[in-house]
Design an enzyme around this catalytic site. Structure first.
Site, PDB file in Angstrom:
ATOM      1  N   ILE A  69       0.843  -1.208   0.000  1.00  0.00           N
ATOM      2  CA  ILE A  69       0.000   0.000   0.000  1.00  0.00           C
ATOM      3  C   ILE A  69       0.872   1.249   0.000  1.00  0.00           C
ATOM      4  CG2 ILE A  69      -1.804   1.264   1.261  1.00  0.00           C
ATOM      5  CD1 ILE A  69      -2.645  -1.503   2.443  1.00  0.00           C
ATOM      6  N   THR A 102      -6.179  -0.813  10.489  1.00  0.00           N
ATOM      7  CA  THR A 102      -6.903  -1.845   9.741  1.00  0.00           C
ATOM      8  C   THR A 102      -8.268  -2.130  10.382  1.00  0.00           C
ATOM      9  OG1 THR A 102      -6.889  -4.230   9.298  1.00  0.00           O
ATOM     10  CG2 THR A 102      -5.527  -3.499  11.116  1.00  0.00           C
ATOM     11  N   ASP A 103      -9.205  -2.595   9.572  1.00  0.00           N
ATOM     12  CA  ASP A 103     -10.519  -2.981  10.112  1.00  0.00           C
ATOM     13  C   ASP A 103     -10.408  -4.191  11.034  1.00  0.00           C
ATOM     14  OD1 ASP A 103     -10.027  -4.966   8.206  1.00  0.00           O
ATOM     15  OD2 ASP A 103     -11.968  -4.792   7.206  1.00  0.00           O
ATOM     16  N   GLU A 104      -9.258  -4.903  10.973  1.00  0.00           N
ATOM     17  CA  GLU A 104      -9.123  -6.131  11.764  1.00  0.00           C
ATOM     18  C   GLU A 104      -9.095  -5.847  13.261  1.00  0.00           C
ATOM     19  OE1 GLU A 104      -6.517  -9.116  10.102  1.00  0.00           O
ATOM     20  OE2 GLU A 104      -6.714  -8.259   8.106  1.00  0.00           O
ATOM     21  N   TYR A 143      -1.599 -10.172  15.015  1.00  0.00           N
ATOM     22  CA  TYR A 143      -1.468  -9.006  14.120  1.00  0.00           C
ATOM     23  C   TYR A 143      -2.441  -7.905  14.529  1.00  0.00           C
ATOM     24  CZ  TYR A 143      -2.528  -6.112  10.022  1.00  0.00           C
ATOM     25  OH  TYR A 143      -2.785  -5.038   9.191  1.00  0.00           O
ATOM     26  N   ALA A 157      -4.095  -7.526  17.262  1.00  0.00           N
ATOM     27  CA  ALA A 157      -3.845  -7.041  18.631  1.00  0.00           C
ATOM     28  C   ALA A 157      -2.727  -6.000  18.620  1.00  0.00           C
ATOM     29  CB  ALA A 157      -3.480  -8.205  19.543  1.00  0.00           C
ATOM     30  N   SER A 158      -1.696  -6.238  17.797  1.00  0.00           N
ATOM     31  CA  SER A 158      -0.584  -5.274  17.755  1.00  0.00           C
ATOM     32  C   SER A 158      -1.027  -3.971  17.087  1.00  0.00           C
ATOM     33  CB  SER A 158       0.638  -5.878  17.038  1.00  0.00           C
ATOM     34  OG  SER A 158       0.372  -6.086  15.670  1.00  0.00           O
ATOM     35  N   LYS A 159      -1.873  -4.069  16.061  1.00  0.00           N
ATOM     36  CA  LYS A 159      -2.372  -2.839  15.409  1.00  0.00           C
ATOM     37  C   LYS A 159      -3.309  -2.088  16.365  1.00  0.00           C
ATOM     38  CE  LYS A 159      -1.803  -1.575  11.685  1.00  0.00           C
ATOM     39  NZ  LYS A 159      -0.755  -0.741  11.031  1.00  0.00           N
ATOM     40  N   LEU A 202       2.799   3.840   7.639  1.00  0.00           N
ATOM     41  CA  LEU A 202       2.298   2.541   7.161  1.00  0.00           C
ATOM     42  C   LEU A 202       3.193   1.380   7.558  1.00  0.00           C
ATOM     43  CD1 LEU A 202       1.875   4.645   4.339  1.00  0.00           C
ATOM     44  CD2 LEU A 202       0.273   2.775   3.995  1.00  0.00           C
ATOM     45  N   ASP A 248      11.975   3.153   5.034  1.00  0.00           N
ATOM     46  CA  ASP A 248      11.594   1.738   5.018  1.00  0.00           C
ATOM     47  C   ASP A 248      12.793   0.877   5.367  1.00  0.00           C
ATOM     48  OD1 ASP A 248      10.775  -0.962   3.970  1.00  0.00           O
ATOM     49  OD2 ASP A 248       9.002   0.162   3.343  1.00  0.00           O
ATOM     50  N   THR A 275       7.566  -4.307  16.024  1.00  0.00           N
ATOM     51  CA  THR A 275       7.428  -3.353  14.905  1.00  0.00           C
ATOM     52  C   THR A 275       6.166  -2.501  15.047  1.00  0.00           C
ATOM     53  OG1 THR A 275       8.608  -4.829  13.421  1.00  0.00           O
ATOM     54  CG2 THR A 275       7.205  -3.161  12.395  1.00  0.00           C
TER      55      THR A 275
HETATM   56  P1  NAD Z   1       3.412  -4.620   3.580  1.00  0.00           P
HETATM   57  O1  NAD Z   1       3.752  -5.762   4.487  1.00  0.00           O
HETATM   58  O2  NAD Z   1       3.275  -4.863   2.115  1.00  0.00           O
HETATM   59  O3  NAD Z   1       4.497  -3.452   3.754  1.00  0.00           O
HETATM   60  C1  NAD Z   1       5.013  -3.077   5.009  1.00  0.00           C
HETATM   61  C2  NAD Z   1       6.240  -2.205   4.757  1.00  0.00           C
HETATM   62  O4  NAD Z   1       6.765  -1.811   6.045  1.00  0.00           O
HETATM   63  C3  NAD Z   1       7.378  -2.929   4.018  1.00  0.00           C
HETATM   64  O5  NAD Z   1       7.887  -2.105   3.006  1.00  0.00           O
HETATM   65  C4  NAD Z   1       8.409  -3.179   5.097  1.00  0.00           C
HETATM   66  O6  NAD Z   1       9.751  -3.210   4.610  1.00  0.00           O
HETATM   67  C5  NAD Z   1       8.174  -1.988   6.029  1.00  0.00           C
HETATM   68  N1  NAD Z   1       8.623  -2.261   7.404  1.00  0.00           N
HETATM   69  C6  NAD Z   1       8.337  -3.362   8.155  1.00  0.00           C
HETATM   70  N2  NAD Z   1       8.971  -3.264   9.349  1.00  0.00           N
HETATM   71  C7  NAD Z   1       9.628  -2.086   9.365  1.00  0.00           C
HETATM   72  C8  NAD Z   1      10.449  -1.420  10.318  1.00  0.00           C
HETATM   73  N3  NAD Z   1      10.710  -1.978  11.513  1.00  0.00           N
HETATM   74  N4  NAD Z   1      10.961  -0.200  10.008  1.00  0.00           N
HETATM   75  C9  NAD Z   1      10.702   0.375   8.796  1.00  0.00           C
HETATM   76  N5  NAD Z   1       9.964  -0.231   7.846  1.00  0.00           N
HETATM   77  C10 NAD Z   1       9.424  -1.437   8.122  1.00  0.00           C
HETATM   78  O7  NAD Z   1       2.081  -4.007   4.198  1.00  0.00           O
HETATM   79  P2  NAD Z   1       0.817  -3.373   3.442  1.00  0.00           P
HETATM   80  O8  NAD Z   1      -0.118  -4.455   3.110  1.00  0.00           O
HETATM   81  O9  NAD Z   1       1.282  -2.419   2.411  1.00  0.00           O
HETATM   82  O10 NAD Z   1       0.176  -2.561   4.666  1.00  0.00           O
HETATM   83  C11 NAD Z   1       0.628  -1.246   4.975  1.00  0.00           C
HETATM   84  C12 NAD Z   1      -0.116  -0.737   6.200  1.00  0.00           C
HETATM   85  O11 NAD Z   1      -1.523  -0.756   5.959  1.00  0.00           O
HETATM   86  C13 NAD Z   1       0.112  -1.585   7.442  1.00  0.00           C
HETATM   87  O12 NAD Z   1       0.209  -0.726   8.559  1.00  0.00           O
HETATM   88  C14 NAD Z   1      -1.137  -2.452   7.536  1.00  0.00           C
HETATM   89  O13 NAD Z   1      -1.424  -2.796   8.871  1.00  0.00           O
HETATM   90  C15 NAD Z   1      -2.185  -1.520   6.953  1.00  0.00           C
HETATM   91  N6  NAD Z   1      -3.339  -2.173   6.270  1.00  0.00           N
HETATM   92  C16 NAD Z   1      -3.155  -3.132   5.334  1.00  0.00           C
HETATM   93  C17 NAD Z   1      -4.258  -3.687   4.677  1.00  0.00           C
HETATM   94  C18 NAD Z   1      -4.087  -4.719   3.580  1.00  0.00           C
HETATM   95  O14 NAD Z   1      -5.078  -5.220   3.051  1.00  0.00           O
HETATM   96  N7  NAD Z   1      -2.889  -5.079   3.163  1.00  0.00           N
HETATM   97  C19 NAD Z   1      -5.540  -3.252   4.996  1.00  0.00           C
HETATM   98  C20 NAD Z   1      -5.688  -2.263   5.976  1.00  0.00           C
HETATM   99  C21 NAD Z   1      -4.572  -1.722   6.587  1.00  0.00           C
HETATM  100  P1  TYD Z   2      -5.241 -12.606   3.655  1.00  0.00           P
HETATM  101  O1  TYD Z   2      -5.004 -12.162   2.253  1.00  0.00           O
HETATM  102  O2  TYD Z   2      -4.132 -13.250   4.417  1.00  0.00           O
HETATM  103  O3  TYD Z   2      -5.814 -11.336   4.449  1.00  0.00           O
HETATM  104  P2  TYD Z   2      -6.462 -11.241   5.945  1.00  0.00           P
HETATM  105  O4  TYD Z   2      -6.210 -12.490   6.676  1.00  0.00           O
HETATM  106  O5  TYD Z   2      -5.705 -10.102   6.539  1.00  0.00           O
HETATM  107  O6  TYD Z   2      -7.902 -10.957   5.717  1.00  0.00           O
HETATM  108  O7  TYD Z   2      -6.468 -13.631   3.658  1.00  0.00           O
HETATM  109  C1  TYD Z   2      -7.726 -13.274   3.129  1.00  0.00           C
HETATM  110  C2  TYD Z   2      -8.690 -14.415   3.414  1.00  0.00           C
HETATM  111  O8  TYD Z   2      -8.285 -15.568   2.657  1.00  0.00           O
HETATM  112  C3  TYD Z   2      -8.677 -14.876   4.876  1.00  0.00           C
HETATM  113  O9  TYD Z   2      -9.992 -15.258   5.236  1.00  0.00           O
HETATM  114  C4  TYD Z   2      -7.761 -16.077   4.873  1.00  0.00           C
HETATM  115  C5  TYD Z   2      -7.992 -16.691   3.510  1.00  0.00           C
HETATM  116  N1  TYD Z   2      -6.831 -17.392   2.901  1.00  0.00           N
HETATM  117  C6  TYD Z   2      -6.995 -18.665   2.347  1.00  0.00           C
HETATM  118  O10 TYD Z   2      -8.100 -19.252   2.383  1.00  0.00           O
HETATM  119  N2  TYD Z   2      -5.922 -19.259   1.753  1.00  0.00           N
HETATM  120  C7  TYD Z   2      -4.694 -18.655   1.715  1.00  0.00           C
HETATM  121  O11 TYD Z   2      -3.725 -19.271   1.183  1.00  0.00           O
HETATM  122  C8  TYD Z   2      -4.540 -17.341   2.273  1.00  0.00           C
HETATM  123  C9  TYD Z   2      -3.208 -16.634   2.239  1.00  0.00           C
HETATM  124  C10 TYD Z   2      -5.648 -16.752   2.844  1.00  0.00           C
END
Ligand code: NAD
Ligand code: TYD
Length: 352
Positions: free
Chosen positions: A15, A133-135, A158, A160-162, A84, A36, A103
């Site tokens: 993101i 996150t919505d989680e 995850y 819980a930490s967020k 992020l 990063d 982290t």
């Molecule tokens: P990602 O795992 O793709 O990217 C995380 C980035 O943080 C990476 O570039 C990593 O190198 C960097 N990073 C990790 N530890 C670090 C540290 N100690 N110091 C500096 N940089 C560090 O994650 P994402 O999916 O892009 O999510 C980004 C943010 O959005 C997160 O905070 C996540 O909780 C939140 N979020 C994600 C989703 C989703 O669907 N992926 C949805 C809602 C919120």
């Molecule tokens: P994921 O992409 O890990 O996101 P999140 O757990 O943060 O929602 O998983 C999305 C959904 O898909 C979740 O219900 C778990 C499920 N899932 C599978 O069924 N198989 C898989 O291999 C993965 C990675 C996730």
């Protein structure tokens, strides 16, 4: 347009790279500093198209390194932070919860302290924007939608930490007057998504003729939003969000996992010129994730009502764009799955 120095943490991730790209292209008078650590999830290939822009800078560093954070704040005199950087994968958090606590909780606390101290409580035009996150709301009952006042009830290490990091952000706003805003988004998908998460994992496994693992019965429900819509929401909240507030972001786009998997298999059959039903033969039911949240469902009406933001990319369009991107960027996919880019970083930054 005013000059501003903006720190974006985690900008090499999925993101974060979309947020960096949007800000660098849309705001030429802003200097965007991407900080990063480049963990396995951070990849500078995600930013190749903008890395030479004059308003983009990269700092490799760890949010657990307070001295480095103070030095970076001193060097750039940031006006705003969009945070992020995080460990983001639920399955990994089940194996290594301590790393997530470090982290996501301590890293966020470090950034809050450094911002508060560096700004000397001179908060005029400053903002600390925390991406959550919505989680953190836990699992929604059928018919229920998470609003900003839904009690926080995280269920995985995850989330819980967020949730804990969200509480620290609110505490800094309440205790020290730090201008903060928090947003909580539903599941994102799109280009540069790391192939450990469901949608890119399915695409990658289909391309490699590997099984498509469905956790449990595949009945869990997620609300999917195209990543560029999330980046636009972050831009909107950064510029229009009210200090001290929380905003939910979502696409009103709920899918049961198994239905999404069948839809994706159908599209992949078409794209790859295979007979209908070929990709679906790879579907394999596996052991469920421990403590697997059944349903996430976001009510984004506060954000829509206050700012006018709304999702622009329907799921049908977004998923095709995503598949097309992965098909056109199979080298990126091979690279991140082989770990070749990590070896390159350790050589380039000599283990820093
Ligand atoms: P990602 O795992 O793709 O990217 C995380 C980035 O943080 C990476 O570039 C990593 O190198 C960097 N990073 C990790 N530890 C670090 C540290 N100690 N110091 C500096 N940089 C560090 O994650 P994402 O999916 O892009 O999510 C980004 C943010 O959005 C997160 O905070 C996540 O909780 C939140 N979020 C994600 C989703 C989703 O669907 N992926 C949805 C809602 C919120
Ligand atoms: P994921 O992409 O890990 O996101 P999140 O757990 O943060 O929602 O998983 C999305 C959904 O898909 C979740 O219900 C778990 C499920 N899932 C599978 O069924 N198989 C898989 O291999 C993965 C990675 C996730």
């Amino acid at each position: 347009m005013s000059k501003r120095n903006i720190l974006i943490t985690g900008g090499a991730g999925f993101i974060g790279s979309h947020v960096v790209r949007l800000f660098v292209n849309k705001y030429p008078t802003y200097t965007i500093v991407n900080l990063d650590k480049l963990t396995y999830a951070g990849n500078l290939e995600n930013l190749r198209d903008i890395e030479k822009k004059p308003n983009y800078l990269f700092e490799k560093g760890d949010i657990l390194d307070v001295e480095f954070l103070f030095d970076t704040f001193k060097k750039y005199e940031f006006d705003g932070v969009i945070h992020l950087a995080a460990e983001s994968h639920v399955d990994r958090s089940l194996h290594n919860p301590n790393e997530f606590a470090a982290t996501n909780i301590i890293g966020t606390l470090n950034l809050l302290r450094v911002a508060q101290t560096s700004w000397h409580e001179n908060y005029q035009d400053k903002l600390f924007y925390h991406i959550s996150t919505d989680e953190v709301y836990g699992s929604a009952e059928h018919g229920e939608f998470f609003t900003e006042t839904t009690p926080i009830d995280p269920k995985s290490p995850y989330s819980a930490s967020k949730a804990s990091s969200d509480h620290f952000v609110s505490a800094f706003n309440n205790s020290y007057g730090l201008p903060t805003v928090i947003s909580r988004c539903s599941n994102n998908y799109g280009p540069y998504h790391f192939p450990e998460k469901l949608i890119p994992l399915l695409i990658n496994n289909i391309l490699n003729n590997k099984p498509l693992p469905v956790y449990g019965k595949g009945e869990n429900i997620r609300d999917w939003l195209y990543v560029e819509d999330h980046a636009r929401a972050i831009d909107t909240i950064f510029h229009k969000g009210k200090r001290g507030e929380v905003y939910n972001i979502g696409g009103n786009n709920e899918w049961k996992n198994i239905d999404l998997i069948h839809f994706l298999c159908h599209l992949m059959d078409k794209k790859l010129g295979k007979d209908e039903g070929t990709c679906a033969k790879l579907i394999t039911y596996v052991k469920d994730r421990a403590g697997h949240d059944l349903r996430y469902a976001i009510d984004p009406s506060k954000l829509i009502g206050e700012t006018g933001w709304r999702p622009e990319v329907t799921f049908e369009v977004g998923i095709e764009k995503t598949i097309d991107w992965f098909l056109a960027n199979q080298e990126w996919l091979r690279n991140v799955t082989s770990g070749a880019y990590l070896q390159y970083y350790s050589a380039m930054y000599q283990g820093r």
